[in-house]
Design a protein around this motif. Structure first.
Motif, short mmCIF file in Angstrom:
data_model
loop_
_atom_site.label_atom_id
_atom_site.label_comp_id
_atom_site.label_asym_id
_atom_site.label_seq_id
_atom_site.Cartn_x
_atom_site.Cartn_y
_atom_site.Cartn_z
N ALA A 18 0.84 -1.21 0.00
CA ALA A 18 0.00 0.00 0.00
C ALA A 18 0.87 1.25 0.00
N LEU A 75 -4.91 -0.45 -4.98
CA LEU A 75 -4.72 -0.93 -3.62
C LEU A 75 -5.56 -2.17 -3.37
N TYR A 95 -4.71 3.89 3.54
CA TYR A 95 -3.66 3.46 2.61
C TYR A 95 -2.39 4.30 2.70
N ASP A 139 -8.94 1.87 1.37
CA ASP A 139 -8.42 2.44 0.12
C ASP A 139 -9.26 3.59 -0.43
#
Length: 445
Positions: A202, A212, A284, A343
């Motif tokens: 990530a 991601l 993320y 994400d």
């Protein structure tokens, strides 16, 4: 005397006849199973449009297709991107050998979380795992197990996601057991997905130029494949149950909260989470995922590249496998460092928040847990304390919160028992109860 001998021989002949009849009965039973095979083919063949696969009849008891491709090989420029559609293949593809497993990592081996050490720049090398010859990045494959004569049926479907801390494992669940237990009443699909740095690296660079949670997107692609193709194996796409164990159950949780609980069209109706694994799930671009992204880049020799992600995509597989084994081993002992993140698109909220708001996919949930899930993750090291684990697992906690947790778990009967309880409750049991609450009235434990 002669009369007695004649009677004895008669009894012996009668006994032999009974034994022979029993043997013949067993042979007939086995022959009956074989005769259940479809009479028009030596091997089952299924045309999926993009490829035609030949499976096998196993022991005259069930049908098996191994290594069906549900996405394109995620190599080169396709690394850290959403799975692409499978390529069109000509001819008949053999589906009788187990697929290669995705590149494997390992749980952490360090006593301290490197993120909270005084220096982040120098880390000792981790103990490396050998690269298994049965390992390949070309691993987005699945296995299907169905009754012998599946044509024209519309059976319930079980899709199984393997565990392994999002670092290891393979889609080798034995569909035979489920077929036998259900009296040939289900179709079973066991899937594989990208792991470790290949599936869960990530950071902002991945967000900007890739995808991601690639491993979770692989799982979604496999579920979409099931919706499109499972009817050709005798399965009913409207009756799919998603089942996983450990990180596989954690993956079930992720698919439950995916797209804010509004995945459309729906990909499964019910779900089962066996020992759901829910480690900390950061945004993320939180400092922790960014820390591990930098470490991967450094280990791969890409630090000086103007585009570090492009550099990683051009590294050979064996080099990235080395990096994967090294980096996963650098996490704190018993923990995983490459796991799902929030994400902002597929996983829009933390699992706790999403579940508390009832943002869920599926109609019902079954949860199973074990009493001491965490024993396998917490070695009995007398040097390790409850505080070590709390700080290592939750490096963003304030000193006040850490001490509150230490005081609470010190009542469990010593440092080791308290540490096991911390890991057990925070990673496994809390996940179970959050799921049960989210599916209130539609959940069982």
């Amino acid at each position: 005397m002669a009369t007695n001998l004649r009677l004895l021989f008669r009894w012996l002949f009668a006994l032999l006849a009974v034994v022979l009849l029993l043997q013949i009965s067993g042979y007939l039973s086995a022959l009956h199973r074989v005769l259940r095979l479809p009479s028009n083919a030596e091997h089952p063949v299924v045309d999926l449009g993009y490829a035609t696969y030949r499976g096998e009849y196993v022991y005259g008891r069930y049908t098996r297709f191994l290594g069906l491709r549900y996405a394109a090989p995620p190599l080169g420029s396709l690394r850290w991107r959403s799975p692409a559609p499978p390529p069109v293949l000509s001819g008949i593809q053999q589906a009788t050998s187990p697929p290669a497993q995705c590149p494997q990592g390992m749980l952490g081996t360090r006593r301290v979380n490197p993120f909270i050490e005084a220096s982040h720049s120098i880390l000792p090398h981790a103990r490396r795992t050998p690269v298994n010859g049965d390992t390949s990045e070309d691993c987005l494959l699945l296995n299907v197990y169905a009754p012998l004569d599946f044509a024209g049926k519309a059976l319930p479907v079980i899709v199984f996601i393997h565990g392994g801390g999002y670092l290891g494992g393979r889609g080798d669940a034995s569909g035979q057991d489920l077929l036998e237990e259900s009296d040939d009443g289900v179709v079973v699909v066991a899937i594989q997905y990208r792991l470790g740095i290949f599936g869960f690296l990530a950071g902002q660079a991945i967000k900007d130029s890739g995808a991601l949670n690639a491993g979770l997107l692989d799982q979604q692609a496999a579920l979409q494949w099931v919706q499109t193709h499972i009817s050709q194996f005798g399965g009913d796409p409207a009756r799919v149950t998603l089942w996983g164990q450990s990180a596989g159950a954690g993956s079930v949780l992720q698919q439950v909260i995916a797209n804010d609980g509004k995945t459309s069209p729906p990909l499964f109706k019910r779900s089962i989470a066996s020992s759901a694994y829910m480690p900390s799930q950061y945004l993320y671009n939180d400092p922790i995922p960014e820390f591990w992204y930098r470490k991967v880049v450094e280990s791969a020799g890409c630090s000086s590249a103007s585009d570090t992600l492009s550099c990683l995509r051009h590294r050979p597989t064996h080099e990235l496998q080395r990096v994967n084994a090294e980096m996963t081993g650098l996490a704190m002992e018993g923990t995983a460092n490459f796991v799902p993140v929030v994400d902002g698109s597929f996983i829009k909220n933390s699992p706790v928040n999403a579940l508390s708001q009832g943002k869920t996919n599926g109609d019902a949930m079954l949860v199973t847990t074990l009493t001491n899930e965490a024993l396998q993750f917490v070695p009995p090291d007398p040097r390790r304390t409850i505080e070590d684990y709390v700080r290592g697992m939750y490096p963003h906690l304030s000193d006040k919160n850490v001490q509150e947790a230490v005081q609470l778990y010190s009542s469990f009967g010593g440092q080791y028992r308290g540490t096991v309880a911390v890991v057990n409750e925070s990673i496994f049991l809390c996940a179970a109860y959050h799921l049960l609450k989210a599916f209130s009235g539609r959940a069982w434990k």
